[in-house]
Write a protein that holds these residues in place. Structure first.
Motif, PDB file in Angstrom:
ATOM      1  N   LEU A 266      15.397  15.620 -85.511  1.00  0.00           N
ATOM      2  CA  LEU A 266      15.577  17.033 -85.832  1.00  0.00           C
ATOM      3  C   LEU A 266      14.216  17.583 -86.253  1.00  0.00           C
ATOM      4  N   SER A 267      13.647  18.450 -85.426  1.00  0.00           N
ATOM      5  CA  SER A 267      12.366  19.072 -85.747  1.00  0.00           C
ATOM      6  C   SER A 267      12.650  20.450 -86.335  1.00  0.00           C
ATOM      7  N   CYS A 268      12.369  20.616 -87.619  1.00  0.00           N
ATOM      8  CA  CYS A 268      12.725  21.842 -88.351  1.00  0.00           C
ATOM      9  C   CYS A 268      11.489  22.727 -88.498  1.00  0.00           C
TER      10      CYS A 268
ATOM     11  N   TRP B  23       2.827  22.873 -93.751  1.00  0.00           N
ATOM     12  CA  TRP B  23       3.013  24.300 -93.539  1.00  0.00           C
ATOM     13  C   TRP B  23       4.491  24.586 -93.290  1.00  0.00           C
ATOM     14  N   GLU B  24       4.921  24.874 -92.061  1.00  0.00           N
ATOM     15  CA  GLU B  24       6.310  25.265 -91.794  1.00  0.00           C
ATOM     16  C   GLU B  24       7.059  24.221 -90.960  1.00  0.00           C
ATOM     17  N   SER B  25       6.550  23.016 -90.844  1.00  0.00           N
ATOM     18  CA  SER B  25       7.092  22.041 -89.901  1.00  0.00           C
ATOM     19  C   SER B  25       7.464  20.740 -90.597  1.00  0.00           C
ATOM     20  N   GLN B  26       8.640  20.187 -90.238  1.00  0.00           N
ATOM     21  CA  GLN B  26       9.052  18.887 -90.778  1.00  0.00           C
ATOM     22  C   GLN B  26       9.995  18.212 -89.792  1.00  0.00           C
ATOM     23  N   LEU B  27       9.802  16.911 -89.615  1.00  0.00           N
ATOM     24  CA  LEU B  27      10.619  16.125 -88.703  1.00  0.00           C
ATOM     25  C   LEU B  27      11.566  15.227 -89.495  1.00  0.00           C
ATOM     26  N   LEU B  28      12.870  15.293 -89.161  1.00  0.00           N
ATOM     27  CA  LEU B  28      13.887  14.420 -89.742  1.00  0.00           C
ATOM     28  C   LEU B  28      14.382  13.478 -88.654  1.00  0.00           C
ATOM     29  N   TYR B  29      14.719  12.230 -89.017  1.00  0.00           N
ATOM     30  CA  TYR B  29      15.159  11.296 -87.982  1.00  0.00           C
ATOM     31  C   TYR B  29      16.077  10.229 -88.571  1.00  0.00           C
ATOM     32  N   ARG B  30      16.972   9.707 -87.728  1.00  0.00           N
ATOM     33  CA  ARG B  30      17.841   8.596 -88.103  1.00  0.00           C
ATOM     34  C   ARG B  30      18.334   7.900 -86.847  1.00  0.00           C
ATOM     35  N   THR B  31      18.754   6.652 -87.011  1.00  0.00           N
ATOM     36  CA  THR B  31      19.438   5.929 -85.954  1.00  0.00           C
ATOM     37  C   THR B  31      20.935   6.080 -86.184  1.00  0.00           C
ATOM     38  N   ALA B  32      21.643   6.582 -85.174  1.00  0.00           N
ATOM     39  CA  ALA B  32      23.082   6.789 -85.303  1.00  0.00           C
ATOM     40  C   ALA B  32      23.781   5.461 -85.545  1.00  0.00           C
ATOM     41  N   ASP B  33      24.799   5.481 -86.425  1.00  0.00           N
ATOM     42  CA  ASP B  33      25.572   4.263 -86.693  1.00  0.00           C
ATOM     43  C   ASP B  33      27.051   4.433 -86.351  1.00  0.00           C
ATOM     44  N   GLY B  34      27.414   5.562 -85.768  1.00  0.00           N
ATOM     45  CA  GLY B  34      28.793   5.794 -85.357  1.00  0.00           C
ATOM     46  C   GLY B  34      29.651   6.458 -86.404  1.00  0.00           C
ATOM     47  N   THR B  35      29.099   6.671 -87.603  1.00  0.00           N
ATOM     48  CA  THR B  35      29.878   7.313 -88.670  1.00  0.00           C
ATOM     49  C   THR B  35      29.590   8.803 -88.781  1.00  0.00           C
ATOM     50  N   GLU B  36      28.716   9.322 -87.937  1.00  0.00           N
ATOM     51  CA  GLU B  36      28.318  10.717 -88.042  1.00  0.00           C
ATOM     52  C   GLU B  36      29.495  11.648 -87.716  1.00  0.00           C
ATOM     53  N   GLY B  37      29.524  12.783 -88.393  1.00  0.00           N
ATOM     54  CA  GLY B  37      30.496  13.811 -88.073  1.00  0.00           C
ATOM     55  C   GLY B  37      30.019  14.665 -86.916  1.00  0.00           C
ATOM     56  N   SER B  38      30.667  15.785 -86.704  1.00  0.00           N
ATOM     57  CA  SER B  38      30.317  16.655 -85.580  1.00  0.00           C
ATOM     58  C   SER B  38      29.104  17.527 -85.859  1.00  0.00           C
ATOM     59  N   THR B  39      28.725  17.649 -87.140  1.00  0.00           N
ATOM     60  CA  THR B  39      27.544  18.428 -87.505  1.00  0.00           C
ATOM     61  C   THR B  39      26.715  17.665 -88.533  1.00  0.00           C
TER      62      THR B  39
ATOM     63  N   CYS C 112      17.310  23.264 -96.959  1.00  0.00           N
ATOM     64  CA  CYS C 112      15.919  23.630 -97.219  1.00  0.00           C
ATOM     65  C   CYS C 112      15.768  23.971 -98.693  1.00  0.00           C
ATOM     66  N   THR C 113      14.633  23.655 -99.277  1.00  0.00           N
ATOM     67  CA  THR C 113      14.406  23.911-100.695  1.00  0.00           C
ATOM     68  C   THR C 113      14.136  25.378-100.990  1.00  0.00           C
ATOM     69  N   ALA C 114      13.981  26.187 -99.944  1.00  0.00           N
ATOM     70  CA  ALA C 114      13.789  27.629-100.105  1.00  0.00           C
ATOM     71  C   ALA C 114      14.573  28.342 -99.016  1.00  0.00           C
ATOM     72  N   THR C 115      14.892  29.599 -99.240  1.00  0.00           N
ATOM     73  CA  THR C 115      15.593  30.373 -98.215  1.00  0.00           C
ATOM     74  C   THR C 115      14.733  30.438 -96.965  1.00  0.00           C
ATOM     75  N   SER C 116      15.325  30.125 -95.827  1.00  0.00           N
ATOM     76  CA  SER C 116      14.568  29.991 -94.580  1.00  0.00           C
ATOM     77  C   SER C 116      15.369  30.535 -93.407  1.00  0.00           C
ATOM     78  N   THR C 117      14.660  30.863 -92.337  1.00  0.00           N
ATOM     79  CA  THR C 117      15.270  31.285 -91.076  1.00  0.00           C
ATOM     80  C   THR C 117      14.749  30.343 -89.995  1.00  0.00           C
ATOM     81  N   PRO C 118      15.253  29.123 -89.947  1.00  0.00           N
ATOM     82  CA  PRO C 118      14.608  28.111 -89.105  1.00  0.00           C
ATOM     83  C   PRO C 118      15.122  28.044 -87.674  1.00  0.00           C
ATOM     84  N   ALA C 119      14.284  27.461 -86.846  1.00  0.00           N
ATOM     85  CA  ALA C 119      14.677  26.967 -85.530  1.00  0.00           C
ATOM     86  C   ALA C 119      14.625  25.450 -85.619  1.00  0.00           C
ATOM     87  N   ILE C 120      15.712  24.780 -85.238  1.00  0.00           N
ATOM     88  CA  ILE C 120      15.788  23.325 -85.348  1.00  0.00           C
ATOM     89  C   ILE C 120      16.034  22.727 -83.971  1.00  0.00           C
ATOM     90  N   ILE C 121      15.073  21.953 -83.487  1.00  0.00           N
ATOM     91  CA  ILE C 121      15.208  21.233 -82.222  1.00  0.00           C
ATOM     92  C   ILE C 121      15.908  19.909 -82.491  1.00  0.00           C
TER      93      ILE C 121
END
Length: 215
Positions: free
Chosen positions: A38-40, A60-76, A81-90
């Protein structure tokens, strides 16, 4: 050699309105062992997190989140964010088994042309090299990251330009990167903007002589 893997689903970008929490839809077909990136990209300097995801340092305005799926993930996935933001998330979900080889140091320009990701060292020639970028102008309006993507790369998803406080974003990749140091990798853009860019190299599983998967 070239990368022999695949994306579990076509990479997508979700744009959000101003808030501090964001529901990112999990890619269809995600299974245990897949690598989820997830590139935020926001416009307020806040840092991002999501339960179960590791995070790279904020630049600055960019942060990458990552994980290996284990099958327990929900649909979302609930990104905060630590501050109010209007992000685009890849979101890029890569069919497993695979893992991150190396994450490059994020780079930014305040402002300048030709967004450039800091180079990194790729361990092998069968890896996937992904380039993430964002851009916003001096009026805090999202603008295209690149007129031309970096040489040797293929564009996989772009965001939306023209919205206040919503950065435009770009993800592209190189499936035939050579092993070793990449050097700085720049897109072509003659317009001076605020931007950030970062690369990450993904390695496939290695099969040992005993038939075991090694990461």
């Amino acid at each position: 050699m070239t990368w022999a893997g695949s994306y579990r689903a076509t990479p997508v970008v979700q744009n959000f309105t101003s808030a501090t929490t964001f529901a990112v839809n999990k890619a269809a077909g995600t299974v245990a062992g897949d690598l989820i990136l997830l590139s935020c990209a926001g416009a307020n300097g806040g840092s991002y997190s999501c339960p179960g995801f590791a995070a790279t340092p904020l630049l600055w305005e960019s942060q990458l989140l990552y994980r290996t799926a284990d099958g327990t993930e929900g649909s979302t996935f609930t990104v905060t964010c630590t501050a109010t933001s209007t992000p685009a998330i890849i979101q890029a979900t890569i069919a497993g088994p695979c893992s991150i080889d190396v994450v490059g140091v994020a780079n930014d320009g305040l402002p300048s042309t030709n967004p450039a990701a800091t180079g990194l060292t790729v361990a092998a020639s069968n890896e996937l090299l992904i380039w993430f970028g964002l851009a916003i102008n001096v009026s805090s309006v999202g603008v295209p990251v690149a007129a031309v993507v970096p040489s040797g790369f293929t564009s996989r998803v772009t965001g939306t330009a023209g919205t206040a406080y919503l950065p435009d974003v770009l993800m592209c990749d190189n499936t035939a990167v050579a092993a070793g140091a990449t050097g700085s990798v720049a897109a072509t853009n003659g317009t001076s903007t605020y931007w950030a860019a970062q690369m990450v190299a993904i390695k496939p599983a290695v099969v040992s002589t005993q038939g075991l998967l090694l990461m």
